[in-house]
Motif scaffolding. Structure first.
Motif, PDB file in Angstrom:
ATOM      1  N   SER A  16       0.738  -1.152   0.095  1.00  0.00           N
ATOM      2  CA  SER A  16       0.156   0.024   0.154  1.00  0.00           C
ATOM      3  C   SER A  16       0.966   1.250  -0.007  1.00  0.00           C
ATOM      4  O   SER A  16       2.140   1.314   0.413  1.00  0.00           O
ATOM      5  CB  SER A  16      -0.758  -0.142   1.194  1.00  0.00           C
ATOM      6  N   GLU A  17       0.100   2.223  -0.368  1.00  0.00           N
ATOM      7  CA  GLU A  17       0.999   3.646  -0.479  1.00  0.00           C
ATOM      8  C   GLU A  17       1.363   3.956   0.973  1.00  0.00           C
ATOM      9  O   GLU A  17       2.651   4.300   1.195  1.00  0.00           O
ATOM     10  CB  GLU A  17      -0.033   4.560  -1.131  1.00  0.00           C
ATOM     11  N   ASN A  18       0.368   3.727   1.884  1.00  0.00           N
ATOM     12  CA  ASN A  18       0.633   4.271   3.372  1.00  0.00           C
ATOM     13  C   ASN A  18       0.267   2.894   4.244  1.00  0.00           C
ATOM     14  O   ASN A  18      -0.710   2.328   3.858  1.00  0.00           O
ATOM     15  CB  ASN A  18      -0.288   5.381   3.698  1.00  0.00           C
ATOM     16  N   VAL A  19       0.983   2.721   5.132  1.00  0.00           N
ATOM     17  CA  VAL A  19       0.679   1.528   6.179  1.00  0.00           C
ATOM     18  C   VAL A  19       0.705   2.216   7.535  1.00  0.00           C
ATOM     19  O   VAL A  19       1.833   2.855   7.980  1.00  0.00           O
ATOM     20  CB  VAL A  19       1.662   0.246   6.085  1.00  0.00           C
ATOM     21  N   LYS A  20      -0.203   2.335   8.102  1.00  0.00           N
ATOM     22  CA  LYS A  20      -0.621   2.584   9.633  1.00  0.00           C
ATOM     23  C   LYS A  20      -0.445   1.477  10.642  1.00  0.00           C
ATOM     24  O   LYS A  20      -1.532   0.647  10.585  1.00  0.00           O
ATOM     25  CB  LYS A  20      -1.621   3.549   9.838  1.00  0.00           C
ATOM     26  N   LEU A  21       0.272   1.406  11.492  1.00  0.00           N
ATOM     27  CA  LEU A  21       0.157   0.090  12.463  1.00  0.00           C
ATOM     28  C   LEU A  21       0.286   0.910  13.900  1.00  0.00           C
ATOM     29  O   LEU A  21       0.928   1.995  13.910  1.00  0.00           O
ATOM     30  CB  LEU A  21       1.399  -0.761  12.300  1.00  0.00           C
ATOM     31  N   TYR A  23       1.526   0.568  18.143  1.00  0.00           N
ATOM     32  CA  TYR A  23       2.994  -0.199  18.572  1.00  0.00           C
ATOM     33  C   TYR A  23       2.594  -1.526  18.945  1.00  0.00           C
ATOM     34  O   TYR A  23       3.513  -2.284  18.751  1.00  0.00           O
ATOM     35  CB  TYR A  23       2.951   0.631  20.010  1.00  0.00           C
ATOM     36  N   ASP A  24       1.218  -1.994  19.303  1.00  0.00           N
ATOM     37  CA  ASP A  24       0.903  -3.528  19.759  1.00  0.00           C
ATOM     38  C   ASP A  24       1.231  -4.201  18.315  1.00  0.00           C
ATOM     39  O   ASP A  24       1.686  -5.280  18.580  1.00  0.00           O
ATOM     40  CB  ASP A  24      -0.351  -3.694  20.286  1.00  0.00           C
ATOM     41  N   GLU A  25       0.567  -3.717  17.401  1.00  0.00           N
ATOM     42  CA  GLU A  25       0.673  -4.602  16.100  1.00  0.00           C
ATOM     43  C   GLU A  25       2.300  -4.747  15.533  1.00  0.00           C
ATOM     44  O   GLU A  25       2.462  -5.770  15.158  1.00  0.00           O
ATOM     45  CB  GLU A  25      -0.133  -3.967  14.953  1.00  0.00           C
ATOM     46  N   ILE A  26       2.913  -3.445  15.842  1.00  0.00           N
ATOM     47  CA  ILE A  26       4.359  -3.442  15.403  1.00  0.00           C
ATOM     48  C   ILE A  26       5.168  -4.712  16.435  1.00  0.00           C
ATOM     49  O   ILE A  26       5.958  -5.494  15.820  1.00  0.00           O
ATOM     50  CB  ILE A  26       4.983  -2.077  15.432  1.00  0.00           C
ATOM     51  N   GLU A  27       4.898  -4.777  17.468  1.00  0.00           N
ATOM     52  CA  GLU A  27       5.489  -5.859  18.480  1.00  0.00           C
ATOM     53  C   GLU A  27       5.088  -7.161  17.934  1.00  0.00           C
ATOM     54  O   GLU A  27       6.096  -8.032  17.970  1.00  0.00           O
ATOM     55  CB  GLU A  27       5.160  -5.310  19.891  1.00  0.00           C
ATOM     56  N   LYS A  28       4.004  -7.402  17.564  1.00  0.00           N
ATOM     57  CA  LYS A  28       3.338  -8.557  17.292  1.00  0.00           C
ATOM     58  C   LYS A  28       4.213  -9.129  15.953  1.00  0.00           C
ATOM     59  O   LYS A  28       4.443 -10.190  15.906  1.00  0.00           O
ATOM     60  CB  LYS A  28       1.967  -8.765  17.371  1.00  0.00           C
ATOM     61  N   ILE A  29       4.205  -8.210  15.123  1.00  0.00           N
ATOM     62  CA  ILE A  29       4.671  -8.538  13.656  1.00  0.00           C
ATOM     63  C   ILE A  29       6.141  -8.699  13.793  1.00  0.00           C
ATOM     64  O   ILE A  29       6.835  -9.761  13.251  1.00  0.00           O
ATOM     65  CB  ILE A  29       4.318  -7.543  12.869  1.00  0.00           C
ATOM     66  N   ALA A  30       6.783  -7.825  14.458  1.00  0.00           N
ATOM     67  CA  ALA A  30       8.574  -8.052  14.730  1.00  0.00           C
ATOM     68  C   ALA A  30       8.830  -9.000  15.556  1.00  0.00           C
ATOM     69  O   ALA A  30      10.028  -9.771  15.493  1.00  0.00           O
ATOM     70  CB  ALA A  30       8.877  -6.825  15.128  1.00  0.00           C
ATOM     71  N   GLY A  31       7.935  -9.388  16.625  1.00  0.00           N
ATOM     72  CA  GLY A  31       8.368 -10.170  17.582  1.00  0.00           C
ATOM     73  C   GLY A  31       9.115  -9.743  18.345  1.00  0.00           C
ATOM     74  O   GLY A  31      10.018 -10.401  19.143  1.00  0.00           O
ATOM     75  N   ALA A  32       9.450  -8.323  18.490  1.00  0.00           N
ATOM     76  CA  ALA A  32      10.405  -7.710  19.547  1.00  0.00           C
ATOM     77  C   ALA A  32       9.638  -6.414  19.859  1.00  0.00           C
ATOM     78  O   ALA A  32       8.775  -5.850  19.367  1.00  0.00           O
ATOM     79  CB  ALA A  32      11.536  -7.516  18.701  1.00  0.00           C
ATOM     80  N   PRO A  33       9.948  -6.233  21.248  1.00  0.00           N
ATOM     81  CA  PRO A  33       9.411  -4.730  21.946  1.00  0.00           C
ATOM     82  C   PRO A  33       9.923  -3.565  20.940  1.00  0.00           C
ATOM     83  O   PRO A  33      11.037  -3.489  20.307  1.00  0.00           O
ATOM     84  CB  PRO A  33       9.860  -4.778  23.261  1.00  0.00           C
ATOM     85  N   LEU A  34       8.841  -2.655  20.668  1.00  0.00           N
ATOM     86  CA  LEU A  34       9.124  -1.442  20.083  1.00  0.00           C
ATOM     87  C   LEU A  34       9.798  -0.593  21.238  1.00  0.00           C
ATOM     88  O   LEU A  34       9.168  -0.054  22.400  1.00  0.00           O
ATOM     89  CB  LEU A  34       7.825  -0.883  19.786  1.00  0.00           C
ATOM     90  N   MET A  57       3.043   9.520  19.164  1.00  0.00           N
ATOM     91  CA  MET A  57       3.106   8.911  20.799  1.00  0.00           C
ATOM     92  C   MET A  57       1.796   8.906  21.327  1.00  0.00           C
ATOM     93  O   MET A  57       1.400   7.984  22.179  1.00  0.00           O
ATOM     94  CB  MET A  57       4.068   9.867  21.752  1.00  0.00           C
ATOM     95  N   LYS A  58       0.989  10.032  21.155  1.00  0.00           N
ATOM     96  CA  LYS A  58      -0.367  10.262  21.770  1.00  0.00           C
ATOM     97  C   LYS A  58      -1.133   8.899  21.337  1.00  0.00           C
ATOM     98  O   LYS A  58      -1.870   8.476  22.260  1.00  0.00           O
ATOM     99  CB  LYS A  58      -1.044  11.366  21.458  1.00  0.00           C
ATOM    100  N   ALA A  59      -1.370   8.870  19.677  1.00  0.00           N
ATOM    101  CA  ALA A  59      -2.353   7.894  19.322  1.00  0.00           C
ATOM    102  C   ALA A  59      -1.371   6.340  19.343  1.00  0.00           C
ATOM    103  O   ALA A  59      -2.122   5.300  19.186  1.00  0.00           O
ATOM    104  CB  ALA A  59      -2.651   7.851  17.811  1.00  0.00           C
ATOM    105  N   GLN A  60      -0.117   6.346  19.664  1.00  0.00           N
ATOM    106  CA  GLN A  60       0.635   4.946  19.761  1.00  0.00           C
ATOM    107  C   GLN A  60       0.528   4.399  18.490  1.00  0.00           C
ATOM    108  O   GLN A  60       0.250   3.284  18.314  1.00  0.00           O
ATOM    109  CB  GLN A  60       0.002   4.371  20.859  1.00  0.00           C
ATOM    110  N   THR A  61       0.751   5.126  17.261  1.00  0.00           N
ATOM    111  CA  THR A  61       0.784   4.569  15.885  1.00  0.00           C
ATOM    112  C   THR A  61       2.057   5.013  15.191  1.00  0.00           C
ATOM    113  O   THR A  61       2.687   6.085  15.732  1.00  0.00           O
ATOM    114  CB  THR A  61      -0.565   5.047  15.281  1.00  0.00           C
ATOM    115  N   VAL A  62       2.354   4.261  14.090  1.00  0.00           N
ATOM    116  CA  VAL A  62       3.610   4.653  13.105  1.00  0.00           C
ATOM    117  C   VAL A  62       2.844   4.577  11.787  1.00  0.00           C
ATOM    118  O   VAL A  62       2.359   3.570  11.432  1.00  0.00           O
ATOM    119  CB  VAL A  62       4.549   3.757  13.292  1.00  0.00           C
ATOM    120  N   LEU A  63       3.055   5.620  11.007  1.00  0.00           N
ATOM    121  CA  LEU A  63       2.910   6.005   9.676  1.00  0.00           C
ATOM    122  C   LEU A  63       3.892   5.572   8.591  1.00  0.00           C
ATOM    123  O   LEU A  63       4.888   6.094   8.659  1.00  0.00           O
ATOM    124  CB  LEU A  63       2.044   6.951   9.471  1.00  0.00           C
ATOM    125  N   PHE A  64       4.052   4.493   7.906  1.00  0.00           N
ATOM    126  CA  PHE A  64       4.991   3.985   6.969  1.00  0.00           C
ATOM    127  C   PHE A  64       4.452   4.521   5.677  1.00  0.00           C
ATOM    128  O   PHE A  64       3.068   4.252   5.207  1.00  0.00           O
ATOM    129  CB  PHE A  64       5.041   2.756   7.128  1.00  0.00           C
TER     130      PHE A  64
END
Length: 67
Positions: A16-21, A23-34, A57-64
């Motif tokens: 996708s053009e943009n991927v928004k995940l 923090y919890d999703e990132i940790e599950k996918i990566a298998g490592a703590p953010l 930080m407020k929404a606890q999301t990262v936009l790629f």
């Protein structure tokens, strides 16, 4: 091999053009703590055709965003 390789592959395969995940999703996918080291590792993402556009930080999301 980086601790975030699984995450970078997931984002690249998404295609996708943009991927928004959350923090919890990132940790599950990566298998490592953010943690603070993410800021250093995010440079690797350009090899997969993406960049970190915004970290909320407020929404606890990262936009790629696709390069």
């Amino acid at each position: 091999m980086s601790k975030y390789d699984k995450l970078w592959q997931y984002i690249a395969e998404n295609g996708s053009e943009n991927v928004k995940l959350t923090y919890d999703e990132i940790e599950k996918i990566a298998g490592a703590p953010l943690d603070h080291s993410f800021l250093n590792y995010k440079k690797e993402l350009t090899e997969y055709g993406y960049t970190v556009e915004k970290i909320s930080m407020k929404a606890q999301t990262v936009l790629f965003k696709k390069l």
